[in-house]
Design a protein around this motif. Structure first.
Motif, short mmCIF file in Angstrom:
data_model
loop_
_atom_site.label_atom_id
_atom_site.label_comp_id
_atom_site.label_asym_id
_atom_site.label_seq_id
_atom_site.Cartn_x
_atom_site.Cartn_y
_atom_site.Cartn_z
N UNK A 152 0.83 -1.21 0.00
CA UNK A 152 0.00 0.00 0.00
C UNK A 152 0.86 1.26 0.00
N UNK A 153 1.99 1.20 0.68
CA UNK A 153 2.92 2.34 0.63
C UNK A 153 3.43 2.57 -0.78
N UNK A 154 3.75 1.48 -1.48
CA UNK A 154 4.21 1.62 -2.86
C UNK A 154 3.13 2.27 -3.73
N UNK A 155 1.89 1.84 -3.56
CA UNK A 155 0.79 2.43 -4.34
C UNK A 155 0.64 3.91 -4.02
N UNK A 156 0.71 4.23 -2.75
CA UNK A 156 0.58 5.64 -2.35
C UNK A 156 1.74 6.48 -2.89
N UNK A 157 2.94 5.92 -2.87
CA UNK A 157 4.10 6.66 -3.38
C UNK A 157 4.00 6.89 -4.88
N UNK A 158 3.59 5.87 -5.61
CA UNK A 158 3.44 6.05 -7.06
C UNK A 158 2.41 7.14 -7.37
N UNK A 159 1.32 7.11 -6.62
CA UNK A 159 0.28 8.12 -6.83
C UNK A 159 0.79 9.51 -6.49
N UNK A 160 1.56 9.60 -5.40
CA UNK A 160 2.07 10.91 -4.98
C UNK A 160 3.11 11.44 -5.97
N UNK A 161 3.93 10.57 -6.51
CA UNK A 161 4.95 11.00 -7.46
C UNK A 161 4.35 11.55 -8.75
N UNK A 162 3.14 11.11 -9.09
CA UNK A 162 2.54 11.53 -10.35
C UNK A 162 2.08 12.98 -10.34
N UNK A 163 1.61 13.48 -9.19
CA UNK A 163 0.99 14.82 -9.22
C UNK A 163 1.40 15.71 -8.05
N UNK A 164 2.50 15.38 -7.40
CA UNK A 164 2.90 16.18 -6.23
C UNK A 164 4.30 16.75 -6.42
N UNK A 165 4.59 17.73 -5.61
CA UNK A 165 5.91 18.35 -5.62
C UNK A 165 6.92 17.44 -4.92
N UNK A 166 8.20 17.77 -5.11
CA UNK A 166 9.27 16.94 -4.57
C UNK A 166 9.19 16.83 -3.06
N UNK A 167 8.91 17.93 -2.40
CA UNK A 167 8.87 17.90 -0.94
C UNK A 167 7.74 17.01 -0.43
#
Length: 476
Positions: A152-167
């Motif tokens: 679930x962390x991997x899924x959340x990270x992939x989703x966050x990397x798609x539309x979020x800033x680096x921080x």
């Protein structure tokens, strides 16, 4: 039964008694209060042009089932009803109302229909926002329920990397890696370690911050309990990062530290490969020696060491390495090592050395494949020598009561050899030695094939008696 109600409804509708059909529906949904029946009632009203009544039916259905027994099919049908009336805001409110109340694992179809609705009647940004926010909420709930659910962390990270800033991405990574597995067993750490690896790769590739990626790898290596187990992949990737950052000394120190603290075959192989690419052959020799001190049973290491010396033109050193290798008491793949040594001598055109190696190998094993390879080796230079090897192999296997199939393999290979390189006399001689294949039956009735060798007839009177009985039966 419901079938009787439907028949009654059809009867009234056939005579255009709409009001009576409506009364029947009112009674029907009370007697059979299923969602599908409420949906039929709403569609009935729409079919007869009574939109307000149809909407009232759906609203009553939502109220009837309450928050404890809501089903996505009801809301999907209600929203489609409003879409048909071009009441898009009403439909959107219905979808949102349902998504807020129905558990996420039970509302997959509802969510799909909502996404389809937004694609048709909403703007692109609204669609993406809805989809991403729902998925993020789902993943956040999963990691909240089980912080060690790394998938679930991997899924959340992939989703966050798609539309979020680096921080924002870094903040999620930091939250993820904070959940260290409570168990000291390596199998519980395998998925967790990939959080660190992906974090470092993100810093290097996406954020383009090599120094921060280096810090991630070092922090990861600091948290692994190397006394119990280690991950060679992390050491190797950290060293490769140092090479990309043009710090060769740091890469060597990392790999040297890894080999000193927790040596593994993979670490040695990677370190040697790096030094080979740098043409640091003296360092390669030292690493090969350390590797063989650590694991002298690894035949691949002996072979690679000898091949390196061969490429460098030091044939004597390569031969000495092979000699040391074959003298080891324990080897993981001795047949591969001997074959490599023999191929080495053949490549050096040292035929006599190769022949002696075959002889030495046969002193250790009488495996049929060794005999066949030896015979093929001799056949390249001398047919008579090959013939002697075949004869010696057949005699040895017969005297050692070897498996029948192995004797058959030798004689068939010998026969093929004579067909290609022999004369009429030698072909006739080997033909007389070929076994006869016969069918036998075990006590349990199972049939199998056995072989009768001509050489065994005279020495086994029972076999001769069986053969005579077989001939008598054939003549009858």
């Amino acid at each position: 039964e419901e079938h009787a109600w439907f028949s009654y409804l059809k009867l009234e509708l056939r005579y255009k008694e709409v009001e009576r059909a409506r009364q029947i529906y009112e009674r029907f949904v009370m007697v059979h209060p299923d969602v599908k029946n409420w949906i039929r009632y709403g569609r009935f009203e729409l079919t007869h042009g009574n939109v307000p009544s149809g909407r009232s039916v759906f609203e009553r259905a939502v109220e009837f089932f309450g928050d404890d027994y809501l089903e996505e099919q009801l809301f999907v049908a209600f929203a489609r009803f409003e879409e048909q009336q071009k009441e898009y805001e009403r439909a959107r409110v219905i979808y949102k109302y349902a998504l807020d109340r129905i558990p996420k694992h039970e509302a997959q179809e509802l969510f799909n229909q909502y996404s389809r609705f937004e694609k048709r009647f909403g703007d692109r940004r609204g669609v993406e926002t809805v989809v991403v926010s729902k998925r993020r909420f789902q993943y956040e709930e999963e990691v909240k329920a089980n912080p060690c659910n790394y998938d679930s962390w991997f899924d959340l990270l992939r989703l966050t990397e798609e539309d979020s800033e680096v921080e924002a991405v870094r903040e999620v990574y930091e939250r993820a890696i904070a959940n260290v597995p409570p168990s000291p067993e390596k199998r519980h750490w395998r998925r967790y370690i990939y959080l660190w690896i992906f974090y470092a790769m993100y810093e290097e590739i996406v954020a383009e911050d090599g120094e921060r990626a280096r810090q991630v790898y070092r922090a990861c290596l600091g948290i692994i309990p190397h006394a119990q187990f280690t991950f060679a992949k992390v050491w190797i990737m950290a060293a490769e990062l140092e090479l990309r950052l043009q710090d060769l000394g740091a890469a060597r120190r990392l790999l040297g530290n890894a080999i000193g603290r927790c040596p593994k075959d993979k670490l040695f192989h990677s370190y040697i490969e790096i030094e080979l690419q740098l043409r640091e052959f003296d360092r390669c020799r030292q690493l090969f020696e350390k590797f063989l001190e650590f694991n002298s049973a690894n035949c691949t290491t002996w072979i690679r060491f000898a091949e390196m010396e061969t490429l460098l033109g030091d044939v004597g050193r390569a031969r000495s390495i092979y000699e040391l290798a074959i003298e080891q008491q324990l080897l993981d793949m001795p047949e591969v090592l001997w074959k490599s040594y023999i191929d080495f001598e053949i490549a050096q055109e040292e035929t006599e050395n190769a022949r002696q190696l075959y002889q030495r190998l046969l002193e250790r094993t009488q495996h049929v494949k060794v005999w066949l390879a030896f015979a093929l080796f001799e056949a390249r230079d001398s047919a008579e020598n090959a013939r002697q090897i075949y004869a010696r192999a057949e005699k040895t296997l017969r005297s050692h009561d070897a498996d029948v199939e192995e004797r058959v393999m030798i004689l068939e290979a010998w026969n093929q050899f004579e067909q290609k390189q022999g004369d009429a006399e030698s072909r006739a001689a080997i033909a007389k030695r070929l076994p006869k294949r016969i069918k036998k039956r075990r006590q349990n009735g199972e049939e199998y094939f056995d072989y009768i060798f001509p050489e065994d007839k005279d020495s086994n009177p029972n076999l001769k008696l069986l053969q005579m009985a077989h001939m008598w039966k054939t003549n009858q």
